[in-house]
Scaffold this motif. Structure first.
Motif, PDB file in Angstrom:
ATOM      1  N   ASP A 180       0.797  -1.317  -0.242  1.00  0.00           N
ATOM      2  CA  ASP A 180      -0.366  -0.784  -0.007  1.00  0.00           C
ATOM      3  C   ASP A 180       1.117   1.689  -0.029  1.00  0.00           C
ATOM      4  O   ASP A 180      -0.142   2.307  -0.414  1.00  0.00           O
ATOM      5  CB  ASP A 180      -0.474   0.243   1.301  1.00  0.00           C
ATOM      6  N   GLY A 181       2.330   1.102  -0.008  1.00  0.00           N
ATOM      7  CA  GLY A 181       2.936   1.969   0.681  1.00  0.00           C
ATOM      8  C   GLY A 181       2.498   2.894   1.874  1.00  0.00           C
ATOM      9  O   GLY A 181       1.984   2.307   2.522  1.00  0.00           O
ATOM     10  N   HIS A 182       3.506   3.400   2.278  1.00  0.00           N
ATOM     11  CA  HIS A 182       3.715   4.360   4.073  1.00  0.00           C
ATOM     12  C   HIS A 182       2.427   5.373   3.798  1.00  0.00           C
ATOM     13  O   HIS A 182       1.772   6.209   3.092  1.00  0.00           O
ATOM     14  CB  HIS A 182       5.121   4.473   4.254  1.00  0.00           C
ATOM     15  N   PHE A 183       1.806   4.717   5.052  1.00  0.00           N
ATOM     16  CA  PHE A 183       0.294   5.789   5.761  1.00  0.00           C
ATOM     17  C   PHE A 183       1.318   6.533   6.941  1.00  0.00           C
ATOM     18  O   PHE A 183       1.495   5.637   7.983  1.00  0.00           O
ATOM     19  CB  PHE A 183      -0.330   5.212   5.915  1.00  0.00           C
ATOM     20  N   PRO A 184       2.051   7.905   6.862  1.00  0.00           N
ATOM     21  CA  PRO A 184       3.181   8.142   8.276  1.00  0.00           C
ATOM     22  C   PRO A 184       2.000   7.818   9.089  1.00  0.00           C
ATOM     23  O   PRO A 184       2.102   7.756  10.726  1.00  0.00           O
ATOM     24  CB  PRO A 184       2.499   9.247   7.841  1.00  0.00           C
ATOM     25  N   ALA A 185       0.552   8.139   9.569  1.00  0.00           N
ATOM     26  CA  ALA A 185      -0.322   7.755  10.631  1.00  0.00           C
ATOM     27  C   ALA A 185      -0.359   6.794  10.833  1.00  0.00           C
ATOM     28  O   ALA A 185      -0.233   6.485  12.060  1.00  0.00           O
ATOM     29  CB  ALA A 185      -1.709   8.374  10.262  1.00  0.00           C
ATOM     30  N   LEU A 186      -0.540   5.633  10.386  1.00  0.00           N
ATOM     31  CA  LEU A 186      -0.525   4.567  10.798  1.00  0.00           C
ATOM     32  C   LEU A 186       0.625   3.847  11.619  1.00  0.00           C
ATOM     33  O   LEU A 186       1.183   3.664  12.586  1.00  0.00           O
ATOM     34  CB  LEU A 186      -0.674   3.381   9.398  1.00  0.00           C
ATOM     35  N   ASP A 187       2.197   4.366  10.256  1.00  0.00           N
ATOM     36  CA  ASP A 187       3.213   3.950  10.897  1.00  0.00           C
ATOM     37  C   ASP A 187       3.499   4.730  12.825  1.00  0.00           C
ATOM     38  O   ASP A 187       3.917   4.445  13.480  1.00  0.00           O
ATOM     39  CB  ASP A 187       4.324   4.279  10.097  1.00  0.00           C
ATOM     40  N   ALA A 188       2.809   5.621  13.151  1.00  0.00           N
ATOM     41  CA  ALA A 188       3.184   6.296  14.045  1.00  0.00           C
ATOM     42  C   ALA A 188       2.081   6.347  14.918  1.00  0.00           C
ATOM     43  O   ALA A 188       2.146   6.648  16.503  1.00  0.00           O
ATOM     44  CB  ALA A 188       2.756   7.559  13.904  1.00  0.00           C
ATOM     45  N   GLY A 189       1.050   4.785  14.827  1.00  0.00           N
ATOM     46  CA  GLY A 189       0.302   4.513  15.424  1.00  0.00           C
ATOM     47  C   GLY A 189      -0.721   5.432  15.811  1.00  0.00           C
ATOM     48  O   GLY A 189      -1.599   6.004  17.163  1.00  0.00           O
ATOM     49  N   GLU A 190      -0.972   6.575  14.946  1.00  0.00           N
ATOM     50  CA  GLU A 190      -1.961   7.808  15.202  1.00  0.00           C
ATOM     51  C   GLU A 190      -3.321   7.359  14.653  1.00  0.00           C
ATOM     52  O   GLU A 190      -3.949   8.206  15.134  1.00  0.00           O
ATOM     53  CB  GLU A 190      -1.687   8.853  15.094  1.00  0.00           C
ATOM     54  N   ALA A 191      -3.955   6.636  13.939  1.00  0.00           N
ATOM     55  CA  ALA A 191      -4.479   6.316  13.169  1.00  0.00           C
ATOM     56  C   ALA A 191      -4.980   4.548  13.141  1.00  0.00           C
ATOM     57  O   ALA A 191      -3.818   3.600  13.690  1.00  0.00           O
ATOM     58  CB  ALA A 191      -4.424   7.217  11.278  1.00  0.00           C
TER      59      ALA A 191
END
Length: 213
Positions: A97-108
């Protein structure tokens, strides 16, 4: 008879469709490549199923199952899903999917992102932490000792109720994780992910899940 609109006809979508028609549901199933590419699956499913576009499947369903890659959720139709319960099977595979920063950071959460995309729908997490082949083969009647359990999460009680009923019909107990903000507990690489577990075991695995991997 209840109709399920299925958006995405891959492994999970196909298995949900198979079990649904076995249980007497009508199914309208779609993919990104066009209804004509689903002729073989629809022939297998029989008269309770037909192929359509994603917008047509969304409009036809009394509720919907969205089972597309995370990178494609922006293509999920909004208007025909307004006011409807939408079951989200997604997991975050950054390799795909490519990186989703909010998912990587545990924010979403993945289901939270779909809920943001579908603000007038009622999104619930469902069928995301079971191997697709087990959807049609591992269910057992209610009350069976050590019955397998699956998790759900939603900001809407009526969506949790629908998933709970559907899980039971498919042969699984339900553990409610809580709101979508807690649905990360059952996502990829956590203890509950694709493990065969009963309700008590699933509850324990959800509790010990780490927020970030």
């Amino acid at each position: 008879m209840t109709t399920i609109g299925i958006i995405g006809a891959g492994h999970i979508g196909g298995q949900v469709a198979r079990k649904a028609v076995e249980l007497g549901y009508n199914v309208v199933i779609s993919n990104s490549r066009g209804p004509e590419t689903l002729a073989g699956l629809v022939a297998e499913l029989g008269p309770r199923a037909r192929a359509a576009t994603p917008a047509e499947a969304a409009a036809a369903g009394d509720f919907a199952v969205v089972t597309v890659p995370l990178k494609s959720i922006a293509d999920v139709p909004l208007e025909p899903l307004a006011g409807k319960i939408v079951l989200d099977t997604n997991n975050y595979y950054w390799e795909r999917d490519g990186h989703f920063p909010a998912l990587d950071a545990g924010e979403a959460t993945t289901s939270g992102l779909l809920q943001e995309h579908l603000p007038q729908s009622k999104v619930a997490k469902a069928f995301n932490h079971i191997m697709y082949s087990d959807i049609t083969t591992d269910g057992t009647p209610a009350g069976t000792p050590n019955r397998r359990a699956l998790a759900t999460a939603s900001d809407f009680p009526e969506a949790v109720e629908l998933v709970t009923r559907l899980y039971d019909e498919f042969g699984f107990d339900t553990v409610n994780v809580g709101p979508l903000s807690e649905s990360w507990r059952v996502e990829r690489d956590r203890p509950a992910y694709v493990a065969r577990q009963n309700a008590a075991e699933l509850t324990g695995n959800l509790a010990k899940a780490p927020r970030t991997i």
